[in-house]
Design a protein around this motif. Structure first.
Motif, mmCIF file in Angstrom:
data_model
loop_
_atom_site.group_PDB
_atom_site.id
_atom_site.type_symbol
_atom_site.label_atom_id
_atom_site.label_comp_id
_atom_site.label_asym_id
_atom_site.label_seq_id
_atom_site.Cartn_x
_atom_site.Cartn_y
_atom_site.Cartn_z
ATOM 1 N N VAL A 121 -79.296 -49.573 -30.334
ATOM 2 C CA VAL A 121 -78.934 -50.784 -30.601
ATOM 3 C C VAL A 121 -79.585 -51.885 -30.036
ATOM 4 N N LYS A 122 -80.214 -51.690 -29.164
ATOM 5 C CA LYS A 122 -80.755 -52.585 -28.247
ATOM 6 C C LYS A 122 -81.843 -53.220 -29.205
ATOM 7 N N GLY A 123 -81.723 -54.794 -28.973
ATOM 8 C CA GLY A 123 -82.808 -55.532 -29.750
ATOM 9 C C GLY A 123 -82.270 -55.960 -31.275
ATOM 10 N N ARG A 124 -80.897 -55.349 -31.662
ATOM 11 C CA ARG A 124 -80.683 -55.464 -33.082
ATOM 12 C C ARG A 124 -79.061 -55.925 -32.901
ATOM 13 N N PHE A 125 -78.257 -55.462 -31.941
ATOM 14 C CA PHE A 125 -76.913 -55.888 -31.802
ATOM 15 C C PHE A 125 -76.884 -56.893 -30.614
ATOM 16 N N THR A 126 -75.844 -57.661 -30.637
ATOM 17 C CA THR A 126 -75.562 -58.326 -29.725
ATOM 18 C C THR A 126 -73.764 -58.485 -29.778
ATOM 19 N N ILE A 127 -73.264 -58.265 -28.495
ATOM 20 C CA ILE A 127 -71.655 -58.268 -27.951
ATOM 21 C C ILE A 127 -71.663 -59.729 -27.311
ATOM 22 N N PHE A 128 -70.640 -60.726 -27.730
ATOM 23 C CA PHE A 128 -70.331 -61.671 -27.317
ATOM 24 C C PHE A 128 -68.689 -62.016 -27.501
ATOM 25 N N ARG A 129 -68.338 -63.013 -26.586
ATOM 26 C CA ARG A 129 -67.002 -63.447 -26.733
ATOM 27 C C ARG A 129 -66.659 -64.881 -26.883
ATOM 28 N N ASP A 130 -65.574 -65.036 -27.569
ATOM 29 C CA ASP A 130 -65.064 -66.487 -27.484
ATOM 30 C C ASP A 130 -63.795 -66.447 -27.002
ATOM 31 N N ASN A 131 -63.439 -67.017 -25.675
ATOM 32 C CA ASN A 131 -62.075 -66.601 -25.001
ATOM 33 C C ASN A 131 -61.152 -67.805 -25.715
ATOM 34 N N ALA A 132 -61.666 -68.719 -26.158
ATOM 35 C CA ALA A 132 -60.788 -69.755 -26.838
ATOM 36 C C ALA A 132 -60.091 -69.241 -28.097
ATOM 37 N N LYS A 133 -60.704 -68.204 -28.799
ATOM 38 C CA LYS A 133 -60.231 -67.548 -29.965
ATOM 39 C C LYS A 133 -59.438 -66.239 -29.617
ATOM 40 N N ASN A 134 -59.731 -65.850 -28.428
ATOM 41 C CA ASN A 134 -59.305 -64.407 -28.077
ATOM 42 C C ASN A 134 -59.990 -63.293 -28.782
ATOM 43 N N THR A 135 -61.264 -63.534 -28.959
ATOM 44 C CA THR A 135 -62.075 -62.720 -30.090
ATOM 45 C C THR A 135 -63.400 -62.285 -29.395
ATOM 46 N N VAL A 136 -63.805 -61.041 -29.405
ATOM 47 C CA VAL A 136 -65.025 -60.608 -29.144
ATOM 48 C C VAL A 136 -65.598 -59.853 -30.675
ATOM 49 N N TYR A 137 -66.962 -60.161 -30.349
ATOM 50 C CA TYR A 137 -67.817 -60.017 -31.457
ATOM 51 C C TYR A 137 -68.930 -58.998 -31.472
ATOM 52 N N LEU A 138 -69.184 -58.523 -32.514
ATOM 53 C CA LEU A 138 -70.597 -57.542 -32.342
ATOM 54 C C LEU A 138 -71.444 -58.143 -33.783
ATOM 55 N N GLN A 139 -72.344 -58.862 -33.207
ATOM 56 C CA GLN A 139 -73.426 -59.035 -34.324
ATOM 57 C C GLN A 139 -74.454 -58.062 -34.462
ATOM 58 N N MET A 140 -74.688 -57.478 -35.761
ATOM 59 C CA MET A 140 -75.455 -56.440 -35.818
ATOM 60 C C MET A 140 -76.211 -56.831 -36.800
ATOM 61 N N ASN A 141 -77.605 -56.673 -36.507
ATOM 62 C CA ASN A 141 -78.726 -57.212 -37.418
ATOM 63 C C ASN A 141 -79.572 -55.859 -37.755
ATOM 64 N N SER A 142 -80.540 -56.033 -38.877
ATOM 65 C CA SER A 142 -81.391 -54.844 -39.257
ATOM 66 C C SER A 142 -80.739 -53.531 -39.133
ATOM 67 N N LEU A 143 -79.657 -53.514 -39.922
ATOM 68 C CA LEU A 143 -78.823 -52.400 -39.974
ATOM 69 C C LEU A 143 -79.713 -51.241 -40.651
ATOM 70 N N LYS A 144 -79.204 -50.112 -39.940
ATOM 71 C CA LYS A 144 -79.653 -48.858 -40.511
ATOM 72 C C LYS A 144 -78.677 -47.884 -41.244
ATOM 73 N N PRO A 145 -79.038 -46.879 -42.044
ATOM 74 C CA PRO A 145 -78.064 -45.856 -42.478
ATOM 75 C C PRO A 145 -77.291 -45.213 -41.384
ATOM 76 N N GLU A 146 -78.151 -44.970 -40.341
ATOM 77 C CA GLU A 146 -77.624 -44.244 -39.177
ATOM 78 C C GLU A 146 -76.495 -44.968 -38.295
ATOM 79 N N ASP A 147 -76.471 -46.343 -38.682
ATOM 80 C CA ASP A 147 -75.424 -47.098 -38.106
ATOM 81 C C ASP A 147 -73.998 -46.911 -38.880
#
Length: 122
Positions: A64-90
Motif C-alpha cells: 500500500v506504500k504510495g497509495r494509502f496514508t494514515i493520519f489523525r485528528d486528535n481534536a476529533k478523536n479520529t484516525v483516518y486511512l486515505q486509500m487511493n488507486s484502489l485495487k481488487p486485491e485491497d
C-alpha cells in the motif's frame, strides 16, 4: 477502555479512492498509537498501516506504500486511512486498533474496532 468505530467502507471500482475513519471514545485519544489492519476472505488478518501516538512515525505494508496514508485528528478523536488507486486485491474488512503510547513498529494493540467492508471491483 477505548472503543473504536470504523466507517467509510463501501463498494468502489478499481482506481477509485476511499477514506476510512476510526472514531475513538475517551478523552486521551492523543496518547494512543493507532493502526489499520485488514482481513480478506479466507486469509489471515494483515497489517496495513500504523501511526505513532505522537504522530511522528508511520509505517506501511509494502503493498500500500504510495497509495494509502494514515493520519489523525486528535481534536476529533479520529484516525483516518486515505486509500487511493484502489485495487481488487485491497478488498477486505478493515479494522482499526489502538495502544496507549504505541509506536508505529512492532505494536501489540489492545483495542480493536468491529471493522468496515471495502470491496474493489475490477
Amino acid at each position: 477502555q477505548v472503543q473504536l468505530v470504523e466507517s467509510g467502507g463501501g463498494l468502489v471500482q478499481a482506481g477509485a479512492s476511499l477514506r476510512l475513519s476510526c472514531a475513538a471514545s475517551g478523552s486521551d485519544f492523543r496518547y494512543y498509537g493507532m493502526g489499520w489492519f485488514r482481513q480478506a476472505p479466507g486469509k489471515e488478518r494483515e497489517f496495513v498501516a500504523a501511526l505513532s501516538w505522537d504522530g511522528i512515525r508511520t509505517l506501511y505494508t509494502d503493498s500500500v506504500k504510495g497509495r494509502f496514508t494514515i493520519f489523525r485528528d486528535n481534536a476529533k478523536n479520529t484516525v483516518y486511512l486515505q486509500m487511493n488507486s484502489l485495487k481488487p486485491e485491497d478488498t477486505a474488512v478493515y479494522y482499526c486498533a489502538a495502544k496507549r503510547f504505541g509506536s508505529a513498529y512492532g505494536v501489540s494493540y489492545d483495542y480493536w474496532g468491529q471493522g468496515t467492508q471495502v470491496t474493489v471491483s475490477s
